[in-house]
Design a protein around this motif. Structure first.
Motif, PDB file in Angstrom:
ATOM      1  N   GLY A 175      69.716  39.521  -1.706  1.00 16.47           N
ATOM      2  CA  GLY A 175      70.316  40.528  -2.562  1.00 16.47           C
ATOM      3  C   GLY A 175      69.304  41.544  -3.047  1.00 16.47           C
ATOM      4  O   GLY A 175      69.555  42.752  -3.034  1.00 16.47           O
ATOM      5  N   VAL A 178      68.231  43.787   0.020  1.00 12.64           N
ATOM      6  CA  VAL A 178      69.264  44.756   0.407  1.00 12.64           C
ATOM      7  C   VAL A 178      69.398  45.842  -0.655  1.00 12.64           C
ATOM      8  O   VAL A 178      69.507  47.031  -0.340  1.00 12.64           O
ATOM      9  CB  VAL A 178      70.611  44.044   0.640  1.00 12.64           C
ATOM     10  CG1 VAL A 178      71.741  45.061   0.776  1.00 12.64           C
ATOM     11  CG2 VAL A 178      70.536  43.174   1.888  1.00 12.64           C
ATOM     12  N   SER A 186      74.009  48.506  -1.586  1.00 11.66           N
ATOM     13  CA  SER A 186      74.019  47.451  -2.596  1.00 11.66           C
ATOM     14  C   SER A 186      74.515  46.142  -2.006  1.00 11.66           C
ATOM     15  O   SER A 186      75.192  46.115  -0.975  1.00 11.66           O
ATOM     16  CB  SER A 186      74.895  47.865  -3.791  1.00 11.66           C
ATOM     17  OG  SER A 186      76.234  48.123  -3.365  1.00 11.66           O
ATOM     18  N   TRP A 187      74.178  45.053  -2.677  1.00  8.25           N
ATOM     19  CA  TRP A 187      74.593  43.715  -2.283  1.00  8.25           C
ATOM     20  C   TRP A 187      75.707  43.258  -3.215  1.00  8.25           C
ATOM     21  O   TRP A 187      75.560  43.319  -4.435  1.00  8.25           O
ATOM     22  CB  TRP A 187      73.395  42.769  -2.347  1.00  8.25           C
ATOM     23  CG  TRP A 187      73.716  41.331  -2.080  1.00  8.25           C
ATOM     24  CD1 TRP A 187      73.707  40.301  -2.979  1.00  8.25           C
ATOM     25  CD2 TRP A 187      74.081  40.746  -0.824  1.00  8.25           C
ATOM     26  NE1 TRP A 187      74.049  39.119  -2.371  1.00  8.25           N
ATOM     27  CE2 TRP A 187      74.281  39.363  -1.044  1.00  8.25           C
ATOM     28  CE3 TRP A 187      74.267  41.256   0.455  1.00  8.25           C
ATOM     29  CZ2 TRP A 187      74.651  38.495  -0.023  1.00  8.25           C
ATOM     30  CZ3 TRP A 187      74.638  40.387   1.474  1.00  8.25           C
ATOM     31  CH2 TRP A 187      74.826  39.025   1.227  1.00  8.25           C
ATOM     32  N   ARG A 188      76.823  42.812  -2.661  1.00  6.39           N
ATOM     33  CA  ARG A 188      77.996  42.460  -3.447  1.00  6.39           C
ATOM     34  C   ARG A 188      78.308  40.966  -3.404  1.00  6.39           C
ATOM     35  O   ARG A 188      79.472  40.574  -3.485  1.00  6.39           O
ATOM     36  CB  ARG A 188      79.199  43.245  -2.922  1.00  6.39           C
ATOM     37  CG  ARG A 188      79.042  44.745  -3.037  1.00  6.39           C
ATOM     38  CD  ARG A 188      79.518  45.243  -4.375  1.00  6.39           C
ATOM     39  NE  ARG A 188      79.177  46.624  -4.633  1.00  6.39           N
ATOM     40  CZ  ARG A 188      79.759  47.363  -5.552  1.00  6.39           C
ATOM     41  NH1 ARG A 188      80.709  46.837  -6.284  1.00  6.39           N
ATOM     42  NH2 ARG A 188      79.374  48.605  -5.766  1.00  6.39           N
ATOM     43  N   VAL A 192      77.473  43.690   2.157  1.00  4.59           N
ATOM     44  CA  VAL A 192      76.569  44.823   2.005  1.00  4.59           C
ATOM     45  C   VAL A 192      77.439  46.071   1.939  1.00  4.59           C
ATOM     46  O   VAL A 192      78.234  46.329   2.847  1.00  4.59           O
ATOM     47  CB  VAL A 192      75.574  44.918   3.183  1.00  4.59           C
ATOM     48  CG1 VAL A 192      74.716  46.178   3.054  1.00  4.59           C
ATOM     49  CG2 VAL A 192      74.692  43.671   3.242  1.00  4.59           C
TER      50      VAL A 192
END
Length: 329
Positions: A175, A178, A186-188, A192
């Motif tokens: 996370g 990224v 962004s990392w969710r 991605v």
């Protein structure tokens, strides 16, 4: 205001399938765009001044028409990024793009064009065999003039960026790595997300994984590939791209030689591919015992990794070695 985005959704097993790669085709496409819209690429002005006198006009005109100034460009220009791609393979691959893929991608460009440009791309779409030949020839001509003189340095910078990102994954997790690619990436938690201008798409990457590819010439922002057969890919601006990135390779060699000495600099600069001690010695004109000594010093410094491959021991740059080589340039 709502923003458009592409979201690459990943299953737990796919997190391990995230990998890094390098794309010569992506670099060339952005070289063509820089020549069309230099104001969007201030970090490339030094490179631009260096190449302006040798732009191949016919090749540039064709590629500029097909690639356009911004937004989507045909997927067939960009093969799935790999660690150590051969640029010569790209032109050959363009010469073998299937008719269906050619027509689909050019159709997307027709939808994004008007006037004479639209008519020109329609003619290209209606003549797949002739278009493959024209595009592969133009690609080779443009590559030789615009990117090939700087490819060694570009490749080193890309590998250095990948080395730094890989360390971030190991230390801070996926996370954090990224999220540090670009402000619009962004990392969710299980995906991605890349913010874009034109469209929104959610892509299920379960089973295919995701490729992360740094770019030197594509410094204006992130870019994505979402359509098969190319693997889902996120391109992002590489770290360390300054106005003078294009300076000659000899400057990098001199800088590293001042740090570790000429012989070890030569070994380190050529260690992007795994080689035996004998191959290292032969490539650099050293005695095997001398090459072995220098490799031991580089290994102790954490710049080279030595691994047994059957009866042979092969040596290759470590992530720290990649960072040193890329940063020196």
């Amino acid at each position: 205001m709502d923003r458009n985005f592409v979201e690459f959704r990943l299953a737990v097993d796919d997190v391990g399938a995230i990998r890094f790669g390098v794309s010569p085709g992506h670099e060339l496409c952005h070289a063509i765009r820089i020549l069309q819209r230099p104001g969007d690429y201030p970090l490339q002005w030094g490179w631009l001044r260096a190449v302006q006198g040798r732009v191949p006009r016919e090749a540039f005109a064709l590629l500029a028409s097909v690639i356009g100034e911004q937004g989507y460009f045909p997927d067939f220009f960009t093969a799935t990024p790999r660690w150590d791609p051969d640029p010569e393979d790209e032109a050959a691959r363009l010469g073998a793009v299937p008719d269906a893929a050619l027509r689909v991608d050019l159709g997307k460009m027709i939808d994004r064009s008007t006037g004479e440009r639209r008519a020109a791309i329609e003619r290209l779409r209606d003549d797949p065999a002739g278009t493959r030949l024209r595009l592969s020839t133009a690609w080779a001509d443009a590559w030789d003039a615009l990117v090939a003189p700087y490819w060694t340095q570009i490749e080193r910078m890309l590998h250095a960026d990948i080395a730094v990102r890989a360390r971030r994954i190991a230390v801070g997790g996926l996370g954090a790595a990224v999220g540090g690619l670009h402000r619009r990436v962004s990392w969710r938690g299980d995906a991605v997300r890349v913010e874009l201008r034109a469209f929104t798409k959610v892509l299920d990457c379960r089973g295919s994984g995701l490729v992360l590819a740094p770019s030197v010439l594509g410094s204006a922002g992130p870019f994505v590939l979402t359509n098969p057969p190319v693997e889902p890919t996120v391109f992002y601006p590489a770290q360390g791209v300054g106005a003078d990135w294009h300076r000659r390779t000899v400057d990098a060699e001199r800088a590293i030689a001042a740090l570790v000495g000429p012989a070890r600099a030569g070994i380190l600069l050529t260690a992007h591919q795994a080689r035996t001690t004998g191959e290292v010695a032969a490539d650099l004109g050293l005695a095997i015992s001398t090459a072995s000594h220098h490799l031991a010093v580089l290994r102790e410094a954490g710049l080279v990794d030595s691994r047994r491959d059957g009866r042979a021991v092969r040596h290759v740059r470590t992530p720290l070695g990649e960072a040193v080589v890329g940063g020196a340039g």
